[in-house]
Design a protein around this motif. Sequence first.
Motif, PDB file in Angstrom:
ATOM      1  N   MET A   1      46.002 -31.312-101.274  1.00 12.66           N
ATOM      2  CA  MET A   1      45.282 -31.783-102.429  1.00 12.66           C
ATOM      3  C   MET A   1      44.331 -32.895-102.000  1.00 12.66           C
ATOM      4  O   MET A   1      44.716 -33.785-101.250  1.00 12.66           O
ATOM      5  CB  MET A   1      46.277 -32.298-103.473  1.00 12.66           C
ATOM      6  N   THR A   2      43.111 -32.839-102.487  1.00 14.74           N
ATOM      7  CA  THR A   2      42.125 -33.848-102.111  1.00 14.74           C
ATOM      8  C   THR A   2      42.386 -35.167-102.824  1.00 14.74           C
ATOM      9  O   THR A   2      43.076 -35.220-103.849  1.00 14.74           O
ATOM     10  CB  THR A   2      40.691 -33.381-102.462  1.00 14.74           C
ATOM     11  N   PHE A   3      41.805 -36.219-102.287  1.00 14.35           N
ATOM     12  CA  PHE A   3      41.940 -37.550-102.863  1.00 14.35           C
ATOM     13  C   PHE A   3      41.398 -37.570-104.289  1.00 14.35           C
ATOM     14  O   PHE A   3      42.035 -38.074-105.210  1.00 14.35           O
ATOM     15  CB  PHE A   3      41.207 -38.558-101.975  1.00 14.35           C
ATOM     16  N   LYS A   4      40.209 -37.000-104.486  1.00 16.71           N
ATOM     17  CA  LYS A   4      39.598 -36.991-105.822  1.00 16.71           C
ATOM     18  C   LYS A   4      40.453 -36.202-106.809  1.00 16.71           C
ATOM     19  O   LYS A   4      40.610 -36.608-107.962  1.00 16.71           O
ATOM     20  CB  LYS A   4      38.181 -36.416-105.762  1.00 16.71           C
ATOM     21  N   ALA A   5      41.009 -35.079-106.372  1.00 23.04           N
ATOM     22  CA  ALA A   5      41.860 -34.283-107.257  1.00 23.04           C
ATOM     23  C   ALA A   5      43.132 -35.046-107.612  1.00 23.04           C
ATOM     24  O   ALA A   5      43.576 -35.017-108.769  1.00 23.04           O
ATOM     25  CB  ALA A   5      42.215 -32.957-106.594  1.00 23.04           C
ATOM     26  N   SER A   6      43.697 -35.737-106.653  1.00 28.28           N
ATOM     27  CA  SER A   6      44.903 -36.530-106.918  1.00 28.28           C
ATOM     28  C   SER A   6      44.633 -37.633-107.916  1.00 28.28           C
ATOM     29  O   SER A   6      45.402 -37.838-108.863  1.00 28.28           O
ATOM     30  CB  SER A   6      45.438 -37.151-105.623  1.00 28.28           C
ATOM     31  N   THR A   7      43.547 -38.370-107.724  1.00 27.07           N
ATOM     32  CA  THR A   7      43.247 -39.467-108.643  1.00 27.07           C
ATOM     33  C   THR A   7      42.928 -38.942-110.044  1.00 27.07           C
ATOM     34  O   THR A   7      43.294 -39.570-111.033  1.00 27.07           O
ATOM     35  CB  THR A   7      42.107 -40.369-108.123  1.00 27.07           C
ATOM     36  N   ALA A   8      42.290 -37.780-110.126  1.00 28.53           N
ATOM     37  CA  ALA A   8      42.006 -37.189-111.436  1.00 28.53           C
ATOM     38  C   ALA A   8      43.304 -36.800-112.140  1.00 28.53           C
ATOM     39  O   ALA A   8      43.460 -37.027-113.343  1.00 28.53           O
ATOM     40  CB  ALA A   8      41.096 -35.977-111.288  1.00 28.53           C
ATOM     41  N   GLN A   9      44.259 -36.240-111.395  1.00 21.35           N
ATOM     42  CA  GLN A   9      45.535 -35.864-111.989  1.00 21.35           C
ATOM     43  C   GLN A   9      46.328 -37.091-112.426  1.00 21.35           C
ATOM     44  O   GLN A   9      47.013 -37.069-113.443  1.00 21.35           O
ATOM     45  CB  GLN A   9      46.352 -35.008-111.026  1.00 21.35           C
ATOM     46  N   ILE A  10      46.241 -38.169-111.659  1.00 25.47           N
ATOM     47  CA  ILE A  10      46.937 -39.405-112.023  1.00 25.47           C
ATOM     48  C   ILE A  10      46.358 -39.952-113.325  1.00 25.47           C
ATOM     49  O   ILE A  10      47.092 -40.318-114.244  1.00 25.47           O
ATOM     50  CB  ILE A  10      46.856 -40.429-110.876  1.00 25.47           C
ATOM     51  N   ARG A  11      45.061 -39.972-113.406  1.00 26.94           N
ATOM     52  CA  ARG A  11      44.397 -40.446-114.629  1.00 26.94           C
ATOM     53  C   ARG A  11      44.792 -39.572-115.815  1.00 26.94           C
ATOM     54  O   ARG A  11      45.173 -40.066-116.872  1.00 26.94           O
ATOM     55  CB  ARG A  11      42.888 -40.428-114.410  1.00 26.94           C
ATOM     56  N   ASN A  12      44.706 -38.266-115.649  1.00 26.50           N
ATOM     57  CA  ASN A  12      45.030 -37.340-116.731  1.00 26.50           C
ATOM     58  C   ASN A  12      46.494 -37.434-117.148  1.00 26.50           C
ATOM     59  O   ASN A  12      46.814 -37.309-118.332  1.00 26.50           O
ATOM     60  CB  ASN A  12      44.669 -35.908-116.343  1.00 26.50           C
ATOM     61  N   GLY A  13      47.379 -37.660-116.180  1.00 24.63           N
ATOM     62  CA  GLY A  13      48.799 -37.814-116.495  1.00 24.63           C
ATOM     63  C   GLY A  13      49.040 -38.982-117.426  1.00 24.63           C
ATOM     64  O   GLY A  13      49.807 -38.889-118.390  1.00 24.63           O
ATOM     65  N   HIS A  14      48.383 -40.089-117.165  1.00 27.53           N
ATOM     66  CA  HIS A  14      48.540 -41.268-118.022  1.00 27.53           C
ATOM     67  C   HIS A  14      47.881 -41.052-119.385  1.00 27.53           C
ATOM     68  O   HIS A  14      48.386 -41.540-120.401  1.00 27.53           O
ATOM     69  CB  HIS A  14      47.991 -42.512-117.325  1.00 27.53           C
ATOM     70  N   LEU A  15      46.783 -40.312-119.413  1.00 31.11           N
ATOM     71  CA  LEU A  15      46.101 -40.046-120.681  1.00 31.11           C
ATOM     72  C   LEU A  15      46.852 -39.028-121.538  1.00 31.11           C
ATOM     73  O   LEU A  15      46.627 -38.947-122.743  1.00 31.11           O
ATOM     74  CB  LEU A  15      44.665 -39.586-120.439  1.00 31.11           C
ATOM     75  N   MET A  16      47.779 -38.287-120.952  1.00 31.85           N
ATOM     76  CA  MET A  16      48.618 -37.374-121.725  1.00 31.85           C
ATOM     77  C   MET A  16      49.617 -38.166-122.580  1.00 31.85           C
ATOM     78  O   MET A  16      50.026 -37.701-123.644  1.00 31.85           O
ATOM     79  CB  MET A  16      49.370 -36.414-120.808  1.00 31.85           C
ATOM     80  N   VAL A  17      49.997 -39.335-122.118  1.00 40.10           N
ATOM     81  CA  VAL A  17      50.972 -40.160-122.826  1.00 40.10           C
ATOM     82  C   VAL A  17      50.297 -40.989-123.919  1.00 40.10           C
ATOM     83  O   VAL A  17      50.795 -41.075-125.042  1.00 40.10           O
ATOM     84  CB  VAL A  17      51.732 -41.071-121.836  1.00 40.10           C
ATOM     85  N   ARG A  18      49.190 -41.625-123.578  1.00 37.81           N
ATOM     86  CA  ARG A  18      48.404 -42.439-124.519  1.00 37.81           C
ATOM     87  C   ARG A  18      46.943 -42.296-124.132  1.00 37.81           C
ATOM     88  O   ARG A  18      46.631 -42.167-122.954  1.00 37.81           O
ATOM     89  CB  ARG A  18      48.760 -43.924-124.395  1.00 37.81           C
ATOM     90  N   ASP A  19      46.050 -42.393-125.131  1.00 39.48           N
ATOM     91  CA  ASP A  19      44.641 -42.420-124.760  1.00 39.48           C
ATOM     92  C   ASP A  19      44.305 -43.835-124.282  1.00 39.48           C
ATOM     93  O   ASP A  19      45.101 -44.767-124.440  1.00 39.48           O
ATOM     94  CB  ASP A  19      43.733 -41.934-125.892  1.00 39.48           C
ATOM     95  N   ALA A  20      43.139 -43.997-123.690  1.00 41.86           N
ATOM     96  CA  ALA A  20      42.760 -45.281-123.094  1.00 41.86           C
ATOM     97  C   ALA A  20      42.777 -46.407-124.128  1.00 41.86           C
ATOM     98  O   ALA A  20      43.208 -47.526-123.827  1.00 41.86           O
ATOM     99  CB  ALA A  20      41.380 -45.174-122.440  1.00 41.86           C
ATOM    100  N   HIS A  21      42.352 -46.116-125.340  1.00 43.36           N
ATOM    101  CA  HIS A  21      42.357 -47.137-126.399  1.00 43.36           C
ATOM    102  C   HIS A  21      43.778 -47.606-126.704  1.00 43.36           C
ATOM    103  O   HIS A  21      44.022 -48.801-126.909  1.00 43.36           O
ATOM    104  CB  HIS A  21      41.685 -46.593-127.659  1.00 43.36           C
ATOM    105  N   GLU A  22      44.724 -46.680-126.746  1.00 41.93           N
ATOM    106  CA  GLU A  22      46.122 -47.056-127.013  1.00 41.93           C
ATOM    107  C   GLU A  22      46.691 -47.908-125.874  1.00 41.93           C
ATOM    108  O   GLU A  22      47.403 -48.883-126.124  1.00 41.93           O
ATOM    109  CB  GLU A  22      46.987 -45.809-127.202  1.00 41.93           C
ATOM    110  N   TRP A  23      46.389 -47.537-124.619  1.00 39.06           N
ATOM    111  CA  TRP A  23      46.839 -48.343-123.479  1.00 39.06           C
ATOM    112  C   TRP A  23      46.258 -49.755-123.595  1.00 39.06           C
ATOM    113  O   TRP A  23      46.971 -50.747-123.421  1.00 39.06           O
ATOM    114  CB  TRP A  23      46.398 -47.716-122.149  1.00 39.06           C
ATOM    115  N   ASP A  24      44.968 -49.835-123.887  1.00 33.45           N
ATOM    116  CA  ASP A  24      44.305 -51.135-123.993  1.00 33.45           C
ATOM    117  C   ASP A  24      44.858 -51.959-125.153  1.00 33.45           C
ATOM    118  O   ASP A  24      45.046 -53.171-125.028  1.00 33.45           O
ATOM    119  CB  ASP A  24      42.791 -50.964-124.154  1.00 33.45           C
ATOM    120  N   SER A  25      45.116 -51.318-126.278  1.00 33.84           N
ATOM    121  CA  SER A  25      45.657 -52.032-127.443  1.00 33.84           C
ATOM    122  C   SER A  25      47.036 -52.609-127.145  1.00 33.84           C
ATOM    123  O   SER A  25      47.335 -53.748-127.523  1.00 33.84           O
ATOM    124  CB  SER A  25      45.736 -51.101-128.654  1.00 33.84           C
ATOM    125  N   LEU A  26      47.868 -51.845-126.471  1.00 36.29           N
ATOM    126  CA  LEU A  26      49.206 -52.327-126.118  1.00 36.29           C
ATOM    127  C   LEU A  26      49.112 -53.477-125.124  1.00 36.29           C
ATOM    128  O   LEU A  26      49.814 -54.490-125.265  1.00 36.29           O
ATOM    129  CB  LEU A  26      50.052 -51.184-125.559  1.00 36.29           C
TER     130      LEU A  26
END
Length: 138
Positions: A1-26
Amino acid sequence: MTFKASTAQIRNGHLMVRDAHEWDSLALALSHAYLAKDDELIEQLLPPFLQSWRTVTTYLLKDTFDAAGITVSIPEHPWGIAALSANGRSCEPLLCEAEDSDNGRAEAAVFGGLRLQTFEETMTSYTKCLGRLTGEEL
């Protein structure tokens, strides 16, 4: 798996739990609780905030990290997401701004100085951490 693909999956994994606004609000609510020294609110907000980040990294993204050859373990820093290691290197993405102390450990002020990072800032530092592990940069 490429570096860019890994970082995209990490970002998407966190966004599956909360959107960026919810993370920021918390993060903002928790920062305000620390600033106000509201121990009751801190006790209410801190566990779900930390556990969400740590659970996504440890469990939801397990296959992503395994495919990239990265080992995930419990963080040592109180604001760490996880201890990540690969290729004889290790790092710990943090949820707050921190400076390295004389002994090389990142330290964050708690009362009066704690600044939790936004979702985008956390993802940027997460990506830098992974880049140091893999020897790649975006």
